[in-house]
Design a protein around this motif. Structure first.
Motif, PDB file in Angstrom:
ATOM      1  N   ILE A 177       0.835  -1.203   0.000  1.00  0.00           N
ATOM      2  CA  ILE A 177       0.000   0.000   0.000  1.00  0.00           C
ATOM      3  C   ILE A 177       0.871   1.254   0.000  1.00  0.00           C
ATOM      4  CG2 ILE A 177      -1.741   1.299   1.298  1.00  0.00           C
ATOM      5  CD1 ILE A 177      -2.824  -1.327   2.336  1.00  0.00           C
ATOM      6  N   VAL A 178       1.970   1.219   0.748  1.00  0.00           N
ATOM      7  CA  VAL A 178       2.899   2.350   0.755  1.00  0.00           C
ATOM      8  C   VAL A 178       3.424   2.616  -0.654  1.00  0.00           C
ATOM      9  CG1 VAL A 178       5.151   3.168   1.559  1.00  0.00           C
ATOM     10  CG2 VAL A 178       3.586   2.067   3.161  1.00  0.00           C
ATOM     11  N   PHE A 179       3.839   1.564  -1.341  1.00  0.00           N
ATOM     12  CA  PHE A 179       4.359   1.741  -2.703  1.00  0.00           C
ATOM     13  C   PHE A 179       3.250   2.073  -3.690  1.00  0.00           C
ATOM     14  CE2 PHE A 179       8.260   0.132  -1.044  1.00  0.00           C
ATOM     15  CZ  PHE A 179       9.236   0.556  -1.929  1.00  0.00           C
ATOM     16  N   MET A 180       2.024   1.703  -3.383  1.00  0.00           N
ATOM     17  CA  MET A 180       0.903   2.112  -4.230  1.00  0.00           C
ATOM     18  C   MET A 180       0.697   3.619  -4.128  1.00  0.00           C
ATOM     19  SD  MET A 180      -2.854   0.383  -4.385  1.00  0.00           S
ATOM     20  CE  MET A 180      -4.014   0.773  -5.715  1.00  0.00           C
ATOM     21  N   ILE A 181       0.909   4.172  -2.950  1.00  0.00           N
ATOM     22  CA  ILE A 181       0.845   5.627  -2.766  1.00  0.00           C
ATOM     23  C   ILE A 181       1.894   6.310  -3.639  1.00  0.00           C
ATOM     24  CG2 ILE A 181       1.187   7.493  -1.090  1.00  0.00           C
ATOM     25  CD1 ILE A 181       0.088   5.527   1.039  1.00  0.00           C
ATOM     26  N   PHE A 182       3.141   5.775  -3.594  1.00  0.00           N
ATOM     27  CA  PHE A 182       4.204   6.325  -4.439  1.00  0.00           C
ATOM     28  C   PHE A 182       3.856   6.162  -5.918  1.00  0.00           C
ATOM     29  CE2 PHE A 182       7.279   5.138  -0.815  1.00  0.00           C
ATOM     30  CZ  PHE A 182       7.046   6.356  -0.198  1.00  0.00           C
ATOM     31  N   GLY A 183       3.263   5.008  -6.267  1.00  0.00           N
ATOM     32  CA  GLY A 183       2.902   4.762  -7.656  1.00  0.00           C
ATOM     33  C   GLY A 183       1.846   5.731  -8.161  1.00  0.00           C
ATOM     34  N   CYS A 184       0.864   6.041  -7.308  1.00  0.00           N
ATOM     35  CA  CYS A 184      -0.163   7.013  -7.692  1.00  0.00           C
ATOM     36  C   CYS A 184       0.454   8.354  -8.056  1.00  0.00           C
ATOM     37  CB  CYS A 184      -1.161   7.200  -6.539  1.00  0.00           C
ATOM     38  SG  CYS A 184      -2.348   5.873  -6.331  1.00  0.00           S
ATOM     39  N   ILE A 185       1.342   8.822  -7.204  1.00  0.00           N
ATOM     40  CA  ILE A 185       1.982  10.116  -7.441  1.00  0.00           C
ATOM     41  C   ILE A 185       2.881  10.053  -8.670  1.00  0.00           C
ATOM     42  CG2 ILE A 185       3.542  11.836  -6.460  1.00  0.00           C
ATOM     43  CD1 ILE A 185       2.533  10.962  -3.687  1.00  0.00           C
ATOM     44  N   ALA A 209       2.008  -7.784 -16.177  1.00  0.00           N
ATOM     45  CA  ALA A 209       3.240  -8.563 -16.000  1.00  0.00           C
ATOM     46  C   ALA A 209       3.539  -8.800 -14.528  1.00  0.00           C
ATOM     47  CB  ALA A 209       4.405  -7.839 -16.682  1.00  0.00           C
ATOM     48  N   GLN A 210       3.340  -7.780 -13.697  1.00  0.00           N
ATOM     49  CA  GLN A 210       3.685  -7.901 -12.286  1.00  0.00           C
ATOM     50  C   GLN A 210       2.711  -8.786 -11.517  1.00  0.00           C
ATOM     51  OE1 GLN A 210       6.310  -7.310 -10.713  1.00  0.00           O
ATOM     52  NE2 GLN A 210       5.516  -7.829  -8.676  1.00  0.00           N
ATOM     53  N   ILE A 211       1.411  -8.707 -11.821  1.00  0.00           N
ATOM     54  CA  ILE A 211       0.461  -9.546 -11.084  1.00  0.00           C
ATOM     55  C   ILE A 211       0.677 -11.017 -11.419  1.00  0.00           C
ATOM     56  CG2 ILE A 211      -1.397  -9.393 -12.796  1.00  0.00           C
ATOM     57  CD1 ILE A 211      -1.817  -9.461  -8.965  1.00  0.00           C
ATOM     58  N   LEU A 212       1.033 -11.323 -12.672  1.00  0.00           N
ATOM     59  CA  LEU A 212       1.331 -12.709 -13.039  1.00  0.00           C
ATOM     60  C   LEU A 212       2.635 -13.172 -12.392  1.00  0.00           C
ATOM     61  CD1 LEU A 212       0.328 -12.654 -16.829  1.00  0.00           C
ATOM     62  CD2 LEU A 212      -0.950 -13.661 -14.930  1.00  0.00           C
ATOM     63  N   ALA A 213       3.646 -12.289 -12.401  1.00  0.00           N
ATOM     64  CA  ALA A 213       4.910 -12.630 -11.746  1.00  0.00           C
ATOM     65  C   ALA A 213       4.715 -12.820 -10.245  1.00  0.00           C
ATOM     66  CB  ALA A 213       5.941 -11.534 -12.017  1.00  0.00           C
ATOM     67  N   MET A 228       8.156  -8.342  -4.112  1.00  0.00           N
ATOM     68  CA  MET A 228       7.101  -8.555  -5.092  1.00  0.00           C
ATOM     69  C   MET A 228       5.838  -7.771  -4.739  1.00  0.00           C
ATOM     70  SD  MET A 228       8.570 -10.367  -7.326  1.00  0.00           S
ATOM     71  CE  MET A 228       7.216 -10.881  -8.380  1.00  0.00           C
ATOM     72  N   TYR A 229       5.512  -7.690  -3.457  1.00  0.00           N
ATOM     73  CA  TYR A 229       4.335  -6.920  -3.042  1.00  0.00           C
ATOM     74  C   TYR A 229       4.560  -5.432  -3.263  1.00  0.00           C
ATOM     75  CZ  TYR A 229      -0.132  -8.052  -0.827  1.00  0.00           C
ATOM     76  OH  TYR A 229      -1.455  -8.317  -0.600  1.00  0.00           O
ATOM     77  N   ALA A 230       5.790  -4.972  -2.993  1.00  0.00           N
ATOM     78  CA  ALA A 230       6.107  -3.559  -3.224  1.00  0.00           C
ATOM     79  C   ALA A 230       5.984  -3.210  -4.705  1.00  0.00           C
ATOM     80  CB  ALA A 230       7.504  -3.244  -2.704  1.00  0.00           C
ATOM     81  N   LEU A 231       6.497  -4.077  -5.571  1.00  0.00           N
ATOM     82  CA  LEU A 231       6.404  -3.840  -7.019  1.00  0.00           C
ATOM     83  C   LEU A 231       4.956  -3.876  -7.492  1.00  0.00           C
ATOM     84  CD1 LEU A 231       9.435  -5.942  -8.315  1.00  0.00           C
ATOM     85  CD2 LEU A 231       9.247  -3.452  -8.216  1.00  0.00           C
ATOM     86  N   LEU A 232       4.175  -4.811  -6.936  1.00  0.00           N
ATOM     87  CA  LEU A 232       2.764  -4.895  -7.310  1.00  0.00           C
ATOM     88  C   LEU A 232       2.024  -3.635  -6.895  1.00  0.00           C
ATOM     89  CD1 LEU A 232       0.338  -6.448  -8.403  1.00  0.00           C
ATOM     90  CD2 LEU A 232       0.079  -7.490  -6.142  1.00  0.00           C
ATOM     91  N   GLY A 233       2.296  -3.150  -5.677  1.00  0.00           N
ATOM     92  CA  GLY A 233       1.652  -1.931  -5.224  1.00  0.00           C
ATOM     93  C   GLY A 233       2.006  -0.741  -6.094  1.00  0.00           C
TER      94      GLY A 233
END
Length: 321
Positions: A177-185, A209-213, A228-233
């Protein structure tokens, strides 16, 4: 209160859901109509990221609550505490908005004579903006599906077929979730300078690609779940760029009505069907969450190609009478 208690609880939850349904669209519209046009995308992405900050603090609050209360105490009275805290926090936006003026778009709109349909936004919306409503609902399907699965449902869906250390997995989810915040921005900043459709296509491909990986990694043992969770987020942060398009789909006088309709109707459908449907599908096929997000990513690619071939929006202050 007997039988009246559950009935009243359901009624109040419905009212709460109706009230909450305005917060997200109103935030996007309020921000979009205040900031200069060149900062529209990044401003909307900040607003979207703030929602996930709230989710992060909510998770932390529940972890803190469950750490010093037993299951019996939580069932007896502890479950009421989050409602009390949320009720108290709900007054903060109301307090802040008393010191913030209306948007320039709204002030300009009030000076116009919008004719006999001025008090009938739904009439205007479905008479002149049917195409925008359809596009808005498709884009909301992308937002709601990614948010529901990656942020809310994925931990429970993973536990159906995979066994991981609970503490490490819980921390991985929060890190995601933290990396999803960064991804949004990040996506908001990129789409502020590049063609929206092009960024959406690339972002959707990366998400697929990331959700399959991610699920192949789980099948292999999940030794690198944190990474992997950080990359997915981060890849799921593609949702941060979508609101900037939603606010440009509708004219000023029906903007909030249009976005609210698309957001709440689509989110309601997704929120009802996906937990049950995806939960059942995951008991049969462990990769079901990955396949569903890949399908949503494919929709994102189609929408990206569609917007890539459209002329860029220049103004968002037009009015339809």
């Amino acid at each position: 209160m007997g039988a009246a208690a559950p009935a009243l609880f359901i009624l109040l939850r419905i009212i709460q859901g109706m009230a909450f349904g305005l917060y997200v669209p109103l935030s996007w519209v309020f921000v979009a109509e205040h900031v200069p046009r060149q900062y529209l995308s990044v401003a909307c992405s900040y607003a979207t990221a703030s929602f996930f900050v709230g989710v992060l603090f909510s998770n932390a609050f529940f972890m803190w609550l469950s750490s010093f209360m037993t299951t019996t105490e939580l069932t007896d009275y502890g479950w009421r505490l989050p409602f009390l805290v949320a009720a108290a926090l709900s007054f903060l936006p109301l307090l802040f908005w008393r010191f913030i003026g209306e948007t320039p778009f709204f002030l300009a709109l009030t000076k116009l004579n919008t004719g006999k349909n001025s008090g009938k936004p739904l009439t205007i919306l479905f008479k002149h903006c049917k195409h925008s409503v359809f596009v808005g609902m498709v884009l909301t399907l992308v937002i709601s599906s990614i948010t529901s699965v990656v942020v809310l449902l994925l931990p429970d869906l993973i536990e159906i077929n995979f066994t991981l250390d609970s503490d490490l997995f819980g921390f991985s989810h929060s890190l995601g979730i933290v990396f999803m915040i960064f991804g949004c921005i990040f996506y908001g900043i990129i789409s502020n300078h590049e063609n929206f459709g092009k960024v959406l296509v690339i972002g959707s491909i990366l998400l697929i690609a990331q959700i399959l990986a991610f699920f192949y990694h789980l099948q292999a043992g999940g030794d690198y779940i944190l990474i992997m969770y950080a990359l997915l987020g981060f890849c799921a942060g593609i949702v941060g760029m979508v609101p900037a398009i939603l606010v440009q789909l509708f004219p000023t006088n029906v903007r909030l009505t249009g976005i609210s309709f698309c957001y709440n109707v689509t989110y309601g459908i997704v929120g009802v069907l996906i937990p049950f449907g995806l939960g059942y599908a995951t008991t049969l096929v462990s990769f079901s969450p990955a396949l569903y997000i890949a399908f949503i990513g494919f929709i994102g690619i189609i929408m990206g190609l569609y917007f890539y071939n459209l002329p860029e929006f220049k103004k968002i202050d037009h009015v339809i009478l």
